[in-house]
Structure formats: structure tokens, C-alpha cells
Design a protein around this motif. Structure first.
Motif, short mmCIF file in Angstrom:
data_model
loop_
_atom_site.label_atom_id
_atom_site.label_comp_id
_atom_site.label_asym_id
_atom_site.label_seq_id
_atom_site.Cartn_x
_atom_site.Cartn_y
_atom_site.Cartn_z
N ALA A 66 -34.29 -30.36 -13.73
CA ALA A 66 -34.13 -30.78 -14.85
C ALA A 66 -34.60 -29.71 -16.02
O ALA A 66 -33.96 -29.56 -16.86
CB ALA A 66 -35.04 -31.79 -15.12
N GLU A 67 -35.48 -28.75 -15.58
CA GLU A 67 -35.93 -27.91 -16.53
C GLU A 67 -34.89 -26.80 -16.95
O GLU A 67 -34.52 -26.25 -17.82
CB GLU A 67 -37.32 -26.91 -15.96
CG GLU A 67 -37.89 -26.23 -17.07
CD GLU A 67 -39.24 -26.07 -16.72
OE1 GLU A 67 -40.33 -26.09 -17.62
OE2 GLU A 67 -39.67 -25.67 -15.60
N GLY A 68 -34.09 -26.43 -15.72
CA GLY A 68 -33.00 -25.66 -15.86
C GLY A 68 -31.97 -26.27 -16.73
O GLY A 68 -31.43 -25.49 -17.49
N ALA A 69 -31.50 -27.52 -16.54
CA ALA A 69 -30.60 -28.18 -17.47
C ALA A 69 -31.11 -28.23 -18.80
O ALA A 69 -30.30 -28.05 -19.75
CB ALA A 69 -30.39 -29.45 -16.94
N THR A 70 -32.39 -28.31 -19.14
CA THR A 70 -32.98 -28.19 -20.49
C THR A 70 -32.73 -27.07 -21.08
O THR A 70 -32.43 -26.95 -22.38
CB THR A 70 -34.45 -28.87 -20.34
OG1 THR A 70 -34.64 -29.93 -19.84
CG2 THR A 70 -35.01 -28.66 -21.81
N GLU A 71 -32.97 -25.92 -20.58
CA GLU A 71 -32.67 -24.76 -21.06
C GLU A 71 -31.19 -24.32 -21.34
O GLU A 71 -31.01 -23.90 -22.43
CB GLU A 71 -33.28 -23.53 -20.04
CG GLU A 71 -34.86 -23.50 -20.03
CD GLU A 71 -35.58 -23.36 -21.37
OE1 GLU A 71 -35.58 -22.56 -21.82
OE2 GLU A 71 -36.15 -24.56 -21.88
N GLU A 78 -28.71 -24.20 -29.76
CA GLU A 78 -29.09 -23.21 -30.64
C GLU A 78 -27.69 -22.52 -31.14
O GLU A 78 -27.44 -22.34 -32.29
CB GLU A 78 -29.81 -22.13 -29.82
CG GLU A 78 -30.13 -20.85 -30.70
CD GLU A 78 -30.99 -19.74 -30.13
OE1 GLU A 78 -31.92 -19.25 -30.43
OE2 GLU A 78 -30.64 -19.61 -28.63
N SER A 79 -26.62 -22.46 -30.28
CA SER A 79 -25.33 -21.99 -30.46
C SER A 79 -24.52 -23.10 -31.58
O SER A 79 -23.99 -22.55 -32.50
CB SER A 79 -24.37 -21.77 -29.40
OG SER A 79 -25.01 -20.91 -28.54
N ALA A 80 -24.66 -24.11 -31.27
CA ALA A 80 -24.27 -25.12 -32.08
C ALA A 80 -24.90 -25.12 -33.71
O ALA A 80 -24.20 -25.37 -34.63
CB ALA A 80 -24.22 -26.67 -31.66
N CYS A 270 -40.93 -26.06 -22.56
CA CYS A 270 -41.70 -24.84 -22.07
C CYS A 270 -41.27 -23.72 -23.20
O CYS A 270 -42.12 -23.05 -23.86
CB CYS A 270 -41.19 -24.40 -20.95
SG CYS A 270 -39.64 -24.08 -20.43
N SER A 271 -39.87 -23.61 -23.32
CA SER A 271 -39.71 -22.43 -24.32
C SER A 271 -40.03 -22.77 -25.65
O SER A 271 -39.99 -22.06 -26.73
CB SER A 271 -38.04 -21.81 -24.20
OG SER A 271 -37.25 -22.91 -24.27
N ARG A 287 -34.62 -19.06 -28.37
CA ARG A 287 -35.05 -20.51 -27.95
C ARG A 287 -35.28 -20.67 -26.71
O ARG A 287 -36.00 -21.64 -26.58
CB ARG A 287 -33.95 -21.33 -28.86
CG ARG A 287 -33.96 -23.11 -28.30
CD ARG A 287 -35.47 -23.57 -29.03
NE ARG A 287 -35.77 -24.89 -28.53
CZ ARG A 287 -36.20 -25.38 -27.67
NH1 ARG A 287 -36.61 -24.41 -26.57
NH2 ARG A 287 -36.68 -26.42 -27.49
N THR A 288 -34.40 -19.99 -26.02
CA THR A 288 -34.48 -20.18 -24.43
C THR A 288 -35.36 -19.45 -23.62
O THR A 288 -35.64 -18.35 -24.00
CB THR A 288 -33.09 -20.29 -23.75
OG1 THR A 288 -32.36 -19.15 -23.60
CG2 THR A 288 -32.14 -21.34 -24.50
N SER A 289 -35.69 -19.73 -22.49
CA SER A 289 -36.77 -18.93 -21.76
C SER A 289 -35.69 -17.74 -20.93
O SER A 289 -36.35 -16.66 -20.94
CB SER A 289 -37.04 -19.80 -20.25
OG SER A 289 -35.99 -20.43 -19.75
N GLN A 290 -34.52 -18.01 -20.90
CA GLN A 290 -33.76 -16.84 -20.64
C GLN A 290 -33.59 -15.72 -21.52
O GLN A 290 -33.62 -14.51 -21.30
CB GLN A 290 -32.15 -17.32 -20.11
CG GLN A 290 -32.13 -18.16 -18.85
CD GLN A 290 -32.62 -19.59 -19.21
OE1 GLN A 290 -32.77 -19.94 -20.09
NE2 GLN A 290 -32.50 -20.44 -18.00
N GLY A 291 -33.42 -16.21 -22.87
CA GLY A 291 -33.33 -15.35 -24.22
C GLY A 291 -34.83 -14.78 -24.23
O GLY A 291 -34.82 -13.67 -24.68
N GLN A 292 -35.73 -15.56 -24.04
CA GLN A 292 -36.83 -14.80 -24.17
C GLN A 292 -37.48 -13.91 -23.21
O GLN A 292 -38.19 -12.95 -23.52
CB GLN A 292 -38.17 -15.99 -24.04
CG GLN A 292 -37.92 -16.97 -25.43
CD GLN A 292 -38.99 -18.12 -25.28
OE1 GLN A 292 -39.96 -17.87 -24.53
NE2 GLN A 292 -38.69 -19.07 -26.19
#
Length: 354
Positions: A66-71, A78-80, A270-271, A287-292
Motif C-alpha cells: 500500500a505504501e508503494g502504491a501511495t508513493e 504531483e505531475s497532475a 511518509c514522504s 513529493r515522493t520518497s523516490q524523488g527524495q
């Protein structure tokens, strides 16, 4: 004479922007819903009942998914948001372009009418006008009587019309992209809700005692310490003044609820927590953990300092903020408020110093 009134900018379509959905505390909801002997709860001695360890493992996996889907949802949102801003900008340009076209048309029409009324044309053309007024413009053009000023205005009008067409095409494309992002958001939202719903149902497989034990273990984080307690952060010093300000902001959020897709100030994922904390320090991060993960200098975990972002799992689906003394502040999952936990609570992917 053509109207000079500028067109109104076409308003953005209403898409029913996906509302952020507050996820109820799973532990609290399940505890209230399933008292001993409640309908739907299987007896503790049911041989078909999975073990508490198995159920807890499944719940943890669902929370991770769920956390992965949330990110992913956060990234799309963010893109939208950026697309929505671009659409508004392009539509403003379209409105200004239409106003320019209207103005040039009016000026060109006014100049032609003025020339006709003033008689500022050759006798031969005057005779032609007398013979056939309806063919004035065609014959005047054939006789090369369109003035240089009119020629310039015609070129300007044609250029303005071409630019207006290009801007309208751009606006149409961006609106289509925004529609697609909105559909993706709805799909991702349903995906998160399904996984969280499955986790809640699995919680119902646990007895009240097992649920209480799970909640206690979750809150203690393996440290024998309640989330409301403040750990000894030792003498670790932040890498900068803004990092120290971000740590202070993150600590101020301890105890606030986890809500998927939320970025403060009253609830967080989290992010969303780490982005909000650095925003309070005057620094913008993705905004996302991947971006951070890529929002600064990578440092070894052994050199982590307060304010550093600790990213977890290979897919970078979770992030917390290191606050010193081996601790992070993070928003764990639904049902668990923002709290302190050991930095090694799950596999560390990277440490980033914004």
C-alpha cells in the motif's frame, strides 16, 4: 468595424480532483469491531485459523504494498498538479492571443474603411468603384492599391492567427494529458484502498489479545518505548541550520495521524512528512520518497546526521528523517501516528542529505 472585446479564458474542466482519503486507525477500528465472540470472528482454537505470525506477516506485506502504491499516487498527483498549472498558463496565452487577433482585425477593417471614405485612391480606381463598388477590394488589390501599412497589418494578423492555432493545439494536448492523469489517480486510489481494506480484514483474523500485542510491538518499535515518549537524541548535530529546522518541524509532528496522500500540517504519509518538514525550513524537496532519494548528497548510514533523509526498501517506498542517536521520525502506516523508531527498523536503501 470588428468588435475589440477580448474573449474570456475558457475555464478548466472540473474533474472531481481525487479527494485525499483519511485512513482510519486499523488497530483501533478492528479492536472496536471485534470484541470476543463477535460475529464473523473465528474461534482462537479453530484449526483452519492461520497463526498470528502468518497474519502479521501478511498485514505487514500489505502495508508495504500500500505504501508503494501511495508513493505512485503521490507522484501522479504531483505531475497532475504541474499539468494543471501549465494548462492555466496556456489558456491565458490563448485568451491574450485571441484578443490580439480581434484587435488586428479591427484595425485592418478600420483602415480599409477610412481609405475608402477619404477618397485617397487614384481616379482610375474611383471610376472602378463607381462602376462596381462590390468588387472594390479585389480590384484595388489587383491594381496594387493595398498600402504598405495594410500589408504589414495583414502579415501581423496572419502571424497572430498561426500562433493562436498553435496555442490552442498545445492547450488541447495538455488537457488530454490532465484527463489521463486524473484517470490514473482514480485507479491508483482504488489500488491503495483495496490493499488497506485487505489489511483491515486480516486484522480481524487476530484475537483481541493478538491485536493488542501487535499494536504494542508496533508502538514500541523494538525499543520498549512508547511513541509518545521522546528518545534521548544524544549530542548529534544537524548538518546545517535548515536541516536543524527540518528536524524541529518533524519532531513537532510526532503523534499526528498517518493519512495516505497527506502532506500536513495535521496528518501525513511518509514522504508528506519529510517534504512538509523541509518546507517549514524553507527548502523545497520532491513529493515522493523516490524523488527524495535523489534530492541531495548521498552519505553512508554510518555518517548520517540529523536532518538526513533515510530511504527504505529497494523500491524506495518509505522514508523517514534521521534525528540523531540512531533514531528516525517517520509516518509508519495507517493506524500508527508519526513517531520515533530505530533507523534500522527495515532495510535501508540510501541516506540523502538535502
Amino acid at each position: 468595424m470588428a468588435s475589440h472585446r477580448s474573449p474570456r479564458r475558457t475555464p478548466l474542466p472540473v474533474h472531481g480532483w481525487p479527494a485525499r482519503v483519511t485512513v482510519l486507525s486499523a488497530a483501533a477500528a478492528s479492536a472496536a469491531a471485534l470484541a470476543p465472540g463477535s460475529a464473523g470472528a473465528r474461534p482462537a482454537d479453530d484449526p483452519a485459523r492461520p497463526s498470528a505470525a502468518t497474519v502479521n506477516s501478511r498485514i505487514d506485506r500489505l502495508y508495504e504494498q500500500a505504501e508503494g502504491a501511495t508513493e505512485k499516487y503521490n507522484a501522479t498527483a504531483e505531475s497532475a498538479g504541474k499539468l494543471r498549472e501549465q494548462v492555466e498558463t496556456v489558456q491565458d496565452r490563448v485568451a491574450r492571443g485571441q484578443a490580439k487577433v480581434n484587435r488586428l482585425r479591427g484595425e485592418l477593417g478600420g483602415l480599409a474603411g477610412e481609405q475608402y471614405r477619404s477618397g485617397g485612391i487614384s481616379p482610375s480606381v474611383a471610376l472602378l468603384l463607381t462602376a462596381d463598388p462590390d468588387s472594390y477590394l479585389d480590384k484595388a488589390s489587383a491594381l496594387d492599391r493595398v498600402s504598405s501599412r495594410q500589408s504589414l497589418q495583414l502579415r501581423q494578423l496572419q502571424a497572430a492567427q498561426r500562433e493562436l492555432k498553435r496555442q490552442r493545439t498545445e492547450a488541447t494536448g495538455k488537457l488530454a494529458d490532465l484527463e489521463q492523469h486524473t484517470r490514473t489517480l482514480r485507479k491508483q486510489k482504488r489500488n491503495v484502498q483495496r490493499k488497506l481494506g485487505a489489511a483491515r480484514r486480516l486484522l480481524h483474523e487476530l484475537t483481541p489479545k493478538q491485536r493488542a500485542e501487535r499494536e504494542r510491538a508496533s508502538r514500541e518499535g523494538g525499543r520498549g518505548q512508547q511513541s509518545g515518549d521522546t528518545p534521548d537524541l544524544g549530542g548529534d548535530r544537524a548538518s546545517s541550520g535548515r536541516a536543524a529546522a527540518a528536524v524541529a518541524a518533524a519532531k513537532s509532528a510526532v503523534g499526528k495521524p498517518y493519512v495516505w496522500g497527506a502532506a500536513g500540517p495535521s496528518s501525513f504519509d511518509c514522504s508528506g512528512l519529510t517534504q512538509w518538514a523541509y518546507g517549514k525550513a524553507g527548502t523545497s524537496i520532491p513529493r515522493t520518497s523516490q524523488g527524495q532519494r535523489g534530492a541531495g548528497k548521498q552519505v553512508p548510514l554510518s555518517q548520517a546526521r540529523p536532518g538526513d533523509l533515510v530511504v527504505y526498501r529497494d523500491d524506495a517506498s518509505h522514508v523517514g528523517m534521521y534525528v540523531g542517536n540512531g533514531q528516525v521520525v517517520h509516518a509508519p502506516h495507517p493506524g500508527a501516528p508519526v513517531r520515533y523508531d530505530p533507523v534500522g527498523m527495515m532495510p535501508v536503501s540510501s541516506v540523502t542529505r538535502p
